[in-house]
Design a protein around this motif. Sequence first.
Motif, mmCIF file in Angstrom:
data_model
loop_
_atom_site.group_PDB
_atom_site.id
_atom_site.type_symbol
_atom_site.label_atom_id
_atom_site.label_comp_id
_atom_site.label_asym_id
_atom_site.label_seq_id
_atom_site.Cartn_x
_atom_site.Cartn_y
_atom_site.Cartn_z
ATOM 1 N N LEU A 10 0.826 -1.207 0.000
ATOM 2 C CA LEU A 10 0.000 0.000 0.000
ATOM 3 C C LEU A 10 0.863 1.262 0.000
ATOM 4 N N ILE A 11 1.919 1.254 0.806
ATOM 5 C CA ILE A 11 2.833 2.401 0.844
ATOM 6 C C ILE A 11 3.504 2.590 -0.515
ATOM 7 N N ALA A 12 3.898 1.471 -1.153
ATOM 8 C CA ALA A 12 4.536 1.543 -2.474
ATOM 9 C C ALA A 12 3.594 2.166 -3.496
ATOM 10 N N PHE A 13 2.314 1.743 -3.472
ATOM 11 C CA PHE A 13 1.334 2.331 -4.386
ATOM 12 C C PHE A 13 1.133 3.819 -4.098
ATOM 13 N N LEU A 14 1.076 4.166 -2.813
ATOM 14 C CA LEU A 14 0.878 5.557 -2.431
ATOM 15 C C LEU A 14 2.036 6.437 -2.879
ATOM 16 N N LEU A 15 3.261 5.976 -2.607
ATOM 17 C CA LEU A 15 4.436 6.742 -3.000
ATOM 18 C C LEU A 15 4.557 6.831 -4.514
ATOM 19 N N ASP A 16 4.231 5.743 -5.206
ATOM 20 C CA ASP A 16 4.278 5.739 -6.662
ATOM 21 C C ASP A 16 3.346 6.808 -7.219
ATOM 22 N N GLY A 17 2.120 6.841 -6.688
ATOM 23 C CA GLY A 17 1.158 7.831 -7.150
ATOM 24 C C GLY A 17 1.588 9.252 -6.833
ATOM 25 N N LEU A 18 2.162 9.438 -5.643
ATOM 26 C CA LEU A 18 2.612 10.774 -5.234
ATOM 27 C C LEU A 18 3.754 11.264 -6.104
ATOM 28 N N TYR A 19 4.764 10.431 -6.302
ATOM 29 C CA TYR A 19 5.909 10.815 -7.135
ATOM 30 C C TYR A 19 5.463 11.113 -8.562
#
Length: 293
Positions: A17-26
């Motif tokens: 979930l964190i990976a998806f969140l960071l991916d979307g943010l970046y």
Amino acid sequence: MKRFLIYTAKIVLVTVLIAFLLDGLYTYVFMHSNNRGKIEKVFNSKAQKYDVVILGSSRANNHFVAQMFEDRGLKAFNYGMSGGHLFEASLMLKLMIERKYEIKNVILEADLNLSNDHQAEGISARFLPYIHNSEIIKDHFSHESDFNELYYIPFYRYIKYDSKIGFREIFFITAGKKTNAQDNLGYFPLEKHKNGNMKNNIVNLNPLNRNKYYEEIRTICKKHHINFIPVMTPICENTVGMNYFQKVKKIYPEIYNYENVVVEDKYFSSCGHMSDAGSKKFTARILEDFFKK
């Protein structure tokens, strides 16, 4: 054991979930960037009209003085990328076409990079933030060995290429810090250095019989009625293996050979790159040969 498995599953789930969140943010940050480099300048732009677009590696970036075209009344920009290969030049042109650019002439620096059809990872990485937002970029990378990891694993591309598209770059974008990539209409002038390396050896360099990305650029230009001007740019006279340029001419007779138009060391910053004075001399010759009024 059951508790351990549940705990492990929770850690994995949170990590994903964190990976998806960071991916979307970046990705969101890169999608709103337009003053850091040439790639985002194109990707985040609307349709443009150019009389002259310049593509290639540092030998394009440092050799074509875009302002001299403008002084002739020609809207121009130098999209050459230091360290880049034809892999990146082709993708850049594809993005321009995707963005509905109207281009009359493409000048392509096609010489030393004809010897390979590989990506230049340090440069190609800068396209990766947009891989989920562009079928053109996705398709261009689809034959690379690490495509599945880059495309399907969230945040993987940002970790792998952290030095290019990682936290530091995100920080600079959000802080509004510009680079000089877009200064001088994309042209990067070099100074004449007293101790510049004026020796080069390209004996072992051989042009490919068919460079995939050179052919792509030529085909795109033909399809969209763009005047295609492929050129070999000057290199210092102390270079060993100068017959490389004759090899290129034999395989690609349509490429214009300008490797010996500027030869004196005083016009070079290093053996493979002209100084600003040399680039102005060279650009004047290009203007005379192809854009005479």
